[in-house]
Each structure stands twice: as C-alpha cells, then as structure tokens.
Write an enzyme that holds these catalytic residues in place. Structure first.
Site, PDB file in Angstrom:
ATOM      1  N   ARG A 157      27.153 -12.997  -9.920  1.00  0.00           N
ATOM      2  CA  ARG A 157      27.177 -11.721  -9.176  1.00  0.00           C
ATOM      3  C   ARG A 157      27.157 -10.508 -10.086  1.00  0.00           C
ATOM      4  NH1 ARG A 157      29.269 -10.890  -3.288  1.00  0.00           N
ATOM      5  NH2 ARG A 157      28.830  -8.755  -3.829  1.00  0.00           N
ATOM      6  N   TYR A 174      16.396  -6.114   1.629  1.00  0.00           N
ATOM      7  CA  TYR A 174      16.722  -5.090   2.628  1.00  0.00           C
ATOM      8  C   TYR A 174      18.045  -4.425   2.269  1.00  0.00           C
ATOM      9  CZ  TYR A 174      19.298  -9.091   4.795  1.00  0.00           C
ATOM     10  OH  TYR A 174      20.091 -10.187   5.039  1.00  0.00           O
ATOM     11  N   PRO A 175      18.137  -3.128   2.567  1.00  0.00           N
ATOM     12  CA  PRO A 175      19.406  -2.446   2.369  1.00  0.00           C
ATOM     13  C   PRO A 175      20.309  -2.622   3.590  1.00  0.00           C
ATOM     14  CG  PRO A 175      17.617  -0.854   2.701  1.00  0.00           C
ATOM     15  CD  PRO A 175      17.057  -2.207   2.976  1.00  0.00           C
ATOM     16  N   MET A 176      21.599  -2.587   3.405  1.00  0.00           N
ATOM     17  CA  MET A 176      22.523  -2.640   4.551  1.00  0.00           C
ATOM     18  C   MET A 176      23.788  -1.839   4.283  1.00  0.00           C
ATOM     19  SD  MET A 176      24.274  -6.413   4.679  1.00  0.00           S
ATOM     20  CE  MET A 176      25.450  -5.908   5.909  1.00  0.00           C
ATOM     21  N   LYS A 178      27.958  -1.145   6.134  1.00  0.00           N
ATOM     22  CA  LYS A 178      28.937  -1.532   7.147  1.00  0.00           C
ATOM     23  C   LYS A 178      29.171  -0.315   8.031  1.00  0.00           C
ATOM     24  CE  LYS A 178      29.732  -5.796   5.931  1.00  0.00           C
ATOM     25  NZ  LYS A 178      30.487  -6.226   4.773  1.00  0.00           N
ATOM     26  N   HIS A 201      31.953 -15.045   7.046  1.00  0.00           N
ATOM     27  CA  HIS A 201      30.616 -14.786   6.492  1.00  0.00           C
ATOM     28  C   HIS A 201      30.296 -15.791   5.378  1.00  0.00           C
ATOM     29  CE1 HIS A 201      27.367 -12.577   4.470  1.00  0.00           C
ATOM     30  NE2 HIS A 201      28.037 -12.791   3.364  1.00  0.00           N
ATOM     31  N   GLN A 214      21.229 -15.606  -2.994  1.00  0.00           N
ATOM     32  CA  GLN A 214      21.359 -14.184  -2.653  1.00  0.00           C
ATOM     33  C   GLN A 214      21.955 -13.410  -3.811  1.00  0.00           C
ATOM     34  OE1 GLN A 214      24.161 -15.589  -2.613  1.00  0.00           O
ATOM     35  NE2 GLN A 214      25.815 -14.409  -1.754  1.00  0.00           N
ATOM     36  N   SER A 252      28.523  -9.303  10.855  1.00  0.00           N
ATOM     37  CA  SER A 252      27.205  -8.710  11.106  1.00  0.00           C
ATOM     38  C   SER A 252      27.118  -8.120  12.507  1.00  0.00           C
ATOM     39  CB  SER A 252      26.095  -9.738  10.885  1.00  0.00           C
ATOM     40  OG  SER A 252      25.933  -9.952   9.501  1.00  0.00           O
TER      41      SER A 252
HETATM   42  O1  76R Z   1      32.655 -17.867  -1.610  1.00  0.00           O
HETATM   43  C1  76R Z   1      33.017 -16.695  -1.791  1.00  0.00           C
HETATM   44  O2  76R Z   1      34.177 -16.310  -1.795  1.00  0.00           O
HETATM   45  C2  76R Z   1      31.942 -15.626  -1.952  1.00  0.00           C
HETATM   46  C3  76R Z   1      31.656 -15.210  -0.619  1.00  0.00           C
HETATM   47  C4  76R Z   1      30.757 -14.043  -0.338  1.00  0.00           C
HETATM   48  C5  76R Z   1      31.067 -12.686  -0.409  1.00  0.00           C
HETATM   49  C6  76R Z   1      32.346 -12.044  -0.868  1.00  0.00           C
HETATM   50  C7  76R Z   1      29.423 -14.160   0.168  1.00  0.00           C
HETATM   51  C8  76R Z   1      28.747 -15.369   0.344  1.00  0.00           C
HETATM   52  N1  76R Z   1      28.944 -12.901   0.427  1.00  0.00           N
HETATM   53  C9  76R Z   1      29.905 -11.977   0.081  1.00  0.00           C
HETATM   54  C10 76R Z   1      29.797 -10.591   0.157  1.00  0.00           C
HETATM   55 MN1  76R Z   1      27.191 -12.437   1.408  1.00  0.00          MN
HETATM   56  N2  76R Z   1      25.426 -12.014   2.274  1.00  0.00           N
HETATM   57  C11 76R Z   1      25.087 -10.796   2.847  1.00  0.00           C
HETATM   58  C12 76R Z   1      23.832 -10.952   3.531  1.00  0.00           C
HETATM   59  O3  76R Z   1      21.839 -10.253   6.847  1.00  0.00           O
HETATM   60  C13 76R Z   1      23.098 -10.139   6.910  1.00  0.00           C
HETATM   61  O4  76R Z   1      23.700 -10.284   8.004  1.00  0.00           O
HETATM   62  C14 76R Z   1      23.904  -9.795   5.699  1.00  0.00           C
HETATM   63  C15 76R Z   1      23.164  -9.880   4.354  1.00  0.00           C
HETATM   64  C16 76R Z   1      23.405 -12.257   3.334  1.00  0.00           C
HETATM   65  C17 76R Z   1      22.137 -12.887   3.860  1.00  0.00           C
HETATM   66  C18 76R Z   1      24.417 -12.918   2.539  1.00  0.00           C
HETATM   67  C19 76R Z   1      24.366 -14.250   2.126  1.00  0.00           C
HETATM   68  N3  76R Z   1      27.704 -10.477   1.443  1.00  0.00           N
HETATM   69  C20 76R Z   1      28.773  -9.920   0.795  1.00  0.00           C
HETATM   70  C21 76R Z   1      28.686  -8.479   0.925  1.00  0.00           C
HETATM   71  C22 76R Z   1      29.604  -7.477   0.240  1.00  0.00           C
HETATM   72  C23 76R Z   1      30.763  -7.113   1.092  1.00  0.00           C
HETATM   73  C24 76R Z   1      31.761  -6.286   0.300  1.00  0.00           C
HETATM   74  O5  76R Z   1      32.000  -6.575  -0.890  1.00  0.00           O
HETATM   75  O6  76R Z   1      32.316  -5.378   0.911  1.00  0.00           O
HETATM   76  C25 76R Z   1      27.571  -8.209   1.686  1.00  0.00           C
HETATM   77  C26 76R Z   1      27.035  -6.839   2.072  1.00  0.00           C
HETATM   78  C27 76R Z   1      26.962  -9.463   2.004  1.00  0.00           C
HETATM   79  C28 76R Z   1      25.817  -9.613   2.761  1.00  0.00           C
HETATM   80  N4  76R Z   1      26.690 -14.451   1.295  1.00  0.00           N
HETATM   81  C29 76R Z   1      27.435 -15.476   0.752  1.00  0.00           C
HETATM   82  C30 76R Z   1      25.418 -14.946   1.554  1.00  0.00           C
HETATM   83  C31 76R Z   1      25.362 -16.337   1.146  1.00  0.00           C
HETATM   84  C32 76R Z   1      24.129 -17.233   1.239  1.00  0.00           C
HETATM   85  C33 76R Z   1      26.612 -16.666   0.649  1.00  0.00           C
HETATM   86  C34 76R Z   1      27.070 -17.999   0.064  1.00  0.00           C
HETATM   87  C35 76R Z   1      26.945 -17.907  -1.444  1.00  0.00           C
HETATM   88  C36 76R Z   1      27.324 -19.168  -2.151  1.00  0.00           C
HETATM   89  O7  76R Z   1      28.474 -19.612  -1.985  1.00  0.00           O
HETATM   90  O8  76R Z   1      26.461 -19.673  -2.907  1.00  0.00           O
END
Ligand code: 76R
Length: 278
Positions: A157, A174-176, A178, A201, A214, A252
């Site tokens: 990361r 894509y941008p996003m 909250k 999530h 990702q 989401s």
């Molecule tokens: O296991 C863990 O503790 C790490 C978990 C994790 C975090 C903290 C994680 C896992 N994500 C995190 C943070 Mn995510 N993620 C997105 C999108 O389209 C959408 O609805 C949202 C876009 C996708 C597709 C995605 C995929 N994630 C975040 C954050 C930051 C939030 C913050 O810090 O405030 C965003 C904006 C976000 C959005 N996420 C995962 C994935 C995938 C595939 C995982 C699993 C990763 C893995 O374990 O290999």
C-alpha cells in the site's frame, strides 16, 4: 530531449509515493500532416522518454491504451519526489511534440496506509465468530497466514511494486469520496463504527484475492475527490464483478461517491504506438 530528472530540491512525502494518472487524447489531425520521417522521430522520442522514466530510481511508469474515446492513451506514474512527478508529467504531455496529445483527465494522489487495517486482535475475534478454536492447528495456520498477508499488503500500500502487464492486462481507474451530507456523514461517525464498516468492506475485498489487485491512493487536498482507486485484473469481468458487489456493501451503498470510470489495457510503449497507429 531533456532529462526526466529535476535539478530542484526534492519534495518528498513523509511516507509513501506520489502517484499521477494521466490520460490523453491523440490529436490524429495534426499528426497526419507530418512527414513520415518526422512521425518516426517523434514516435521514437516518446518511446525513449517512457523508457528513461521507467529507468529512474524509485519510479514506475505504466503506459495504457485507453478503451473508449474518453481518452486514447494513458500513464500511471509512481515516484517519490514531487519534482520528478511534475517534470515527467510535463515531458509525457509533450512526448510526441507540442499539440499532438491533449490531456483529457488527470489525478494526483499519494500512497498511504489505512487507519482501518485489520489488527491481529480483530482478526482473532472474526475467527472466533467463525467458530474456530484458539490453540487448534487450523486456528494457528489462519493466524500465520494473516501475518504473512498483512505484512505484504501494508508494504504494497505504501511502497507498491506494480504488477506485470502480461499477468494483469486490464486497468481500471476511478476517483471516489466518502459522503459528507447532513444525514450521511462518514466523517461524523465514531471511529469504531467506521472501523466496523471497513471490516465488512475488507471481507468482500479479500474474496477477490488473486483476481483483482487494488491500489487505493489518497487524494484529499491534492485533487477533487478523496481517493484514487486503481484496479488491475486479468479480464474486465472481474472489474465489473468487484465494483458491482461492493455497491451492496454498507460502506459503498451508504457513503461512497464515485467520479468517472476509465478502462485501459496495459501494453509496452511500442505496442501502444502501434495501437495508436503512430
Ligand atoms: O485486510 C485489511 O485490513 C485491509 C483492508 C482494506 C482497507 C483498509 C481494504 C481491502 N480496503 C481498504 C481501504 Mn478497499 N477498495 C476500495 C474500492 O468501488 C467501491 O465500492 C470502492 C472502491 C475497491 C474496489 C476496493 C477493493 N478501500 C479502502 C479505502 C480507504 C478508506 C480509508 O482509509 O478511509 C477505500 C476508499 C477503498 C476502496 N479493498 C480491500 C479492495 C480489495 C480487493 C480488498 C482486499 C485486499 C486484499 O486483502 O488483498
């Protein structure tokens, strides 16, 4: 052509890397009026520039052919020094000479760790909920696997090594943000609630392990929304599936707002020039 380095004092983040997504339209009209020899020179110049940037220390540059006319070509640049990011972006934009590429979209963000990363204690709780008994070989194996995964994930990361094009040819960006509306304000939720929601999530995200890679980069204060979402996959179906499935997840459906979506195909700069008919 000048060097993609910078002679000004470096601007380094306290942690992480700068990330630039740059998407351009190819101006076919002026291009077609150029002499064949001139076109070849410019094409070679762009290819050389891309390779020079790719050879810089602490720098990764991925070229894409962008699918659908929102853009024709694109780049994702990951580098330490903001001066180098800025220099490279300007050189890439003029990579075929002035007026040949028009920027259609760009995004500046930075790699970051997340405040919601799962801790060991939380993971143990979730295993207990799945009726796994502490002290059993199955439980211990899960914990060991958790540590290995998290170590890799945290490093990725903040200091990502972007995946190989052959294995992960599909790129989605894509941008996003909250949501911050009066009755749905992510930032007004207590940490524990946000954390709980993010665990849901992550649970969905982990089911895509090996299918979608990702990289979530932070853009609060840097660009118009709060994160850039970069996804790599083997095929478009996986992109469509993960984005769709996540829409049912509470984080989401309650709080996510999305910007424009872009799909690109990873290829080296020569194949990209061929694809663009340069
Ligand atoms: O296991 C863990 O503790 C790490 C978990 C994790 C975090 C903290 C994680 C896992 N994500 C995190 C943070 Mn995510 N993620 C997105 C999108 O389209 C959408 O609805 C949202 C876009 C996708 C597709 C995605 C995929 N994630 C975040 C954050 C930051 C939030 C913050 O810090 O405030 C965003 C904006 C976000 C959005 N996420 C995962 C994935 C995938 C595939 C995982 C699993 C990763 C893995 O374990 O290999």
């Amino acid at each position: 052509m000048s060097e993609p380095t910078s002679n000004l004092p470096a601007i380094l983040p306290t942690e992480g890397r700068h990330v630039l997504h740059l998407f351009y339209r190819m101006e076919q009209e002026p291009w077609q009026y150029l002499e064949a020899a001139d076109r070849r020179k410019r094409r070679d110049g762009l290819a050389r520039l891309v390779r020079e940037i790719q050879a810089l220390p602490d720098t990764q540059l991925l070229p894409f052919s962008m699918v659908s006319p929102k853009a024709d070509l694109g780049f994702m640049l990951v580098t330490h020094d903001l001066q180098v990011a800025d220099r490279c972006a300007k050189l890439l934009g003029e990579g075929l000479g002035a007026g040949m590429m028009t920027p259609t979209f760009s995004w500046l963000s930075m790699t970051e760790r997340s405040e919601y990363t799962t801790t060991e204690a939380e993971y143990i709780e979730s295993l207990k909920e799945e009726d796994l008994e502490p002290g059993t070989p199955e439980f211990d194996a899960k914990i060991a696997e958790f540590h290995a995964r998290m170590e890799k994930y945290m490093k990725y990361r903040v200091e990502p090594v972007l995946p190989e094009a052959q294995e992960w040819p599909v790129f989605c960006f894509y941008p996003m943000s909250k949501r911050r509306s009066p009755d749905q304000n992510w930032y007004a939720l207590p940490f524990e609630d946000r954390k709980h929601l993010m665990m849901g999530h992550a649970k969905i995200g982990r089911t895509y392990s090996g299918r979608v890679l990702q990289l979530i980069t932070g853009s609060t204060g840097l660009d118009d929304m709060e994160w850039g979402v970069t996804l790599f996959a083997k095929t478009t179906s996986e992109i469509k599936a993960i984005v769709y499935e996540m829409r049912f997840d509470e984080v989401s459906f309650q709080y996510a707002e999305f910007g424009e979506f872009f799909i690109g195909i990873r290829m080296d700069v020569n194949d990209l020039c061929n694809r663009l008919n340069l």
